[in-house]
Design a protein around this motif. Structure first.
Motif, PDB file in Angstrom:
ATOM      1  N   MET A  29     -46.313 -81.565 -27.946  1.00 10.37           N
ATOM      2  CA  MET A  29     -45.510 -80.755 -27.025  1.00 10.37           C
ATOM      3  C   MET A  29     -44.071 -80.583 -27.515  1.00 10.37           C
ATOM      4  SD  MET A  29     -47.381 -79.572 -24.653  1.00 10.37           S
ATOM      5  CE  MET A  29     -46.024 -78.898 -23.737  1.00 10.37           C
ATOM      6  N   PHE A  42     -52.142 -72.549 -25.483  1.00  6.90           N
ATOM      7  CA  PHE A  42     -51.618 -73.897 -25.721  1.00  6.90           C
ATOM      8  C   PHE A  42     -51.335 -74.595 -24.392  1.00  6.90           C
ATOM      9  CE2 PHE A  42     -49.550 -72.815 -30.081  1.00  6.90           C
ATOM     10  CZ  PHE A  42     -50.638 -73.312 -30.773  1.00  6.90           C
ATOM     11  N   LEU A  43     -50.700 -73.872 -23.483  1.00  6.79           N
ATOM     12  CA  LEU A  43     -50.324 -74.461 -22.196  1.00  6.79           C
ATOM     13  C   LEU A  43     -51.557 -74.840 -21.377  1.00  6.79           C
ATOM     14  CD1 LEU A  43     -47.951 -75.234 -20.394  1.00  6.79           C
ATOM     15  CD2 LEU A  43     -47.969 -72.905 -19.499  1.00  6.79           C
ATOM     16  N   CYS A  75     -43.815 -77.352 -29.090  1.00  5.22           N
ATOM     17  CA  CYS A  75     -43.713 -76.260 -28.110  1.00  5.22           C
ATOM     18  C   CYS A  75     -42.267 -76.127 -27.618  1.00  5.22           C
ATOM     19  CB  CYS A  75     -44.659 -76.492 -26.938  1.00  5.22           C
ATOM     20  SG  CYS A  75     -46.408 -76.556 -27.424  1.00  5.22           S
ATOM     21  N   CYS A 120     -40.066 -74.679 -30.360  1.00  3.50           N
ATOM     22  CA  CYS A 120     -40.318 -73.244 -30.548  1.00  3.50           C
ATOM     23  C   CYS A 120     -39.672 -72.425 -29.443  1.00  3.50           C
ATOM     24  CB  CYS A 120     -41.825 -73.003 -30.596  1.00  3.50           C
ATOM     25  SG  CYS A 120     -42.251 -71.288 -30.973  1.00  3.50           S
ATOM     26  N   HIS A 121     -39.869 -72.851 -28.206  1.00  3.71           N
ATOM     27  CA  HIS A 121     -39.290 -72.104 -27.085  1.00  3.71           C
ATOM     28  C   HIS A 121     -37.771 -72.176 -27.089  1.00  3.71           C
ATOM     29  CE1 HIS A 121     -42.790 -70.718 -24.739  1.00  3.71           C
ATOM     30  NE2 HIS A 121     -43.391 -71.645 -25.465  1.00  3.71           N
ATOM     31  N   THR A 130     -53.164 -77.860 -22.960  1.00  3.75           N
ATOM     32  CA  THR A 130     -52.366 -79.064 -22.693  1.00  3.75           C
ATOM     33  C   THR A 130     -52.641 -79.599 -21.296  1.00  3.75           C
ATOM     34  OG1 THR A 130     -50.652 -78.375 -24.247  1.00  3.75           O
ATOM     35  CG2 THR A 130     -50.002 -79.945 -22.536  1.00  3.75           C
ATOM     36  N   MET A 160     -49.590 -68.667 -26.795  1.00  5.69           N
ATOM     37  CA  MET A 160     -48.776 -69.730 -26.189  1.00  5.69           C
ATOM     38  C   MET A 160     -49.372 -70.170 -24.859  1.00  5.69           C
ATOM     39  SD  MET A 160     -44.921 -68.524 -26.957  1.00  5.69           S
ATOM     40  CE  MET A 160     -44.403 -68.096 -28.610  1.00  5.69           C
ATOM     41  N   THR A 184     -48.336 -76.898 -35.108  1.00  6.87           N
ATOM     42  CA  THR A 184     -48.827 -77.123 -33.747  1.00  6.87           C
ATOM     43  C   THR A 184     -50.344 -77.002 -33.706  1.00  6.87           C
ATOM     44  OG1 THR A 184     -46.742 -76.310 -32.853  1.00  6.87           O
ATOM     45  CG2 THR A 184     -48.622 -76.384 -31.333  1.00  6.87           C
TER      46      THR A 184
END
Length: 163
Positions: free
Chosen positions: A135, A55-56, A138, A141-142, A59, A52, A108
């Protein structure tokens, strides 16, 4: 001059953030009242959270490179978090994860692959819109899942996943 360049960058960054926020606001996100807690070993949890964070970081880098019109850089960063290859830890964790999480994670990764392909066309607005859409995965998911560590071996859900 340096000050003029910094001012242009600040305006570009503000416009990019506004563009992304606008794209997200166009489709409201319904937050989940409860998140599914997936119990993993500490090592497995660290692995999932590490993905994760990748991913951040990607991004953030895609935003910077796109705003600087470095579309090759944006494509490279997106490819780095696209569909992953075989991995022993991933193979161990996959069966323990809820189907909905696996599906969302897969979508994703594919969305980043698609972003990498389209970024090469050099269309800033399209790239930022695609990143905003990615996004949303994301955020979803969160909003739906949380991971706890310390579980011995097999993972269990604190609440059963929806069908």
């Amino acid at each position: 001059s340096l000050l003029r360049g910094l001012g242009t960058f600040a305006l570009s960054t503000t416009a990019g953030v506004t563009l992304i926020a606008g794209a997200i606001a166009q489709q409201p996100i319904t937050p989940s009242p409860q998140r599914f807690v997936v119990n993993l070993t500490d090592e497995e949890r660290a692995y999932v959270l590490g993905e994760m964070r990748q991913f951040l970081r990607a991004t953030q880098g895609i935003l910077e490179t796109t705003l600087a019109s470095d579309f090759r850089g944006a494509a490279r960063l997106a490819r780095e978090v696209g569909k992953p290859g075989p991995d022993a830890m991933r193979a161990t964790i996959q069966p323990k994860l809820p189907a909905q999480f696996r599906e969302l994670a897969g979508r994703t990764h594919l969305a980043f692959d698609e972003l990498a392909a389209s970024a090469t066309f050099g269309d800033r607005e399209a790239t930022l819109k695609q990143l905003a859409q990615t996004m949303r995965n994301c955020v979803a998911c969160h909003g739906a899942f949380a991971f706890s560590g310390g579980a011995p071996g097999a993972a269990a859900l604190s609440r059963s996943a929806p069908p």
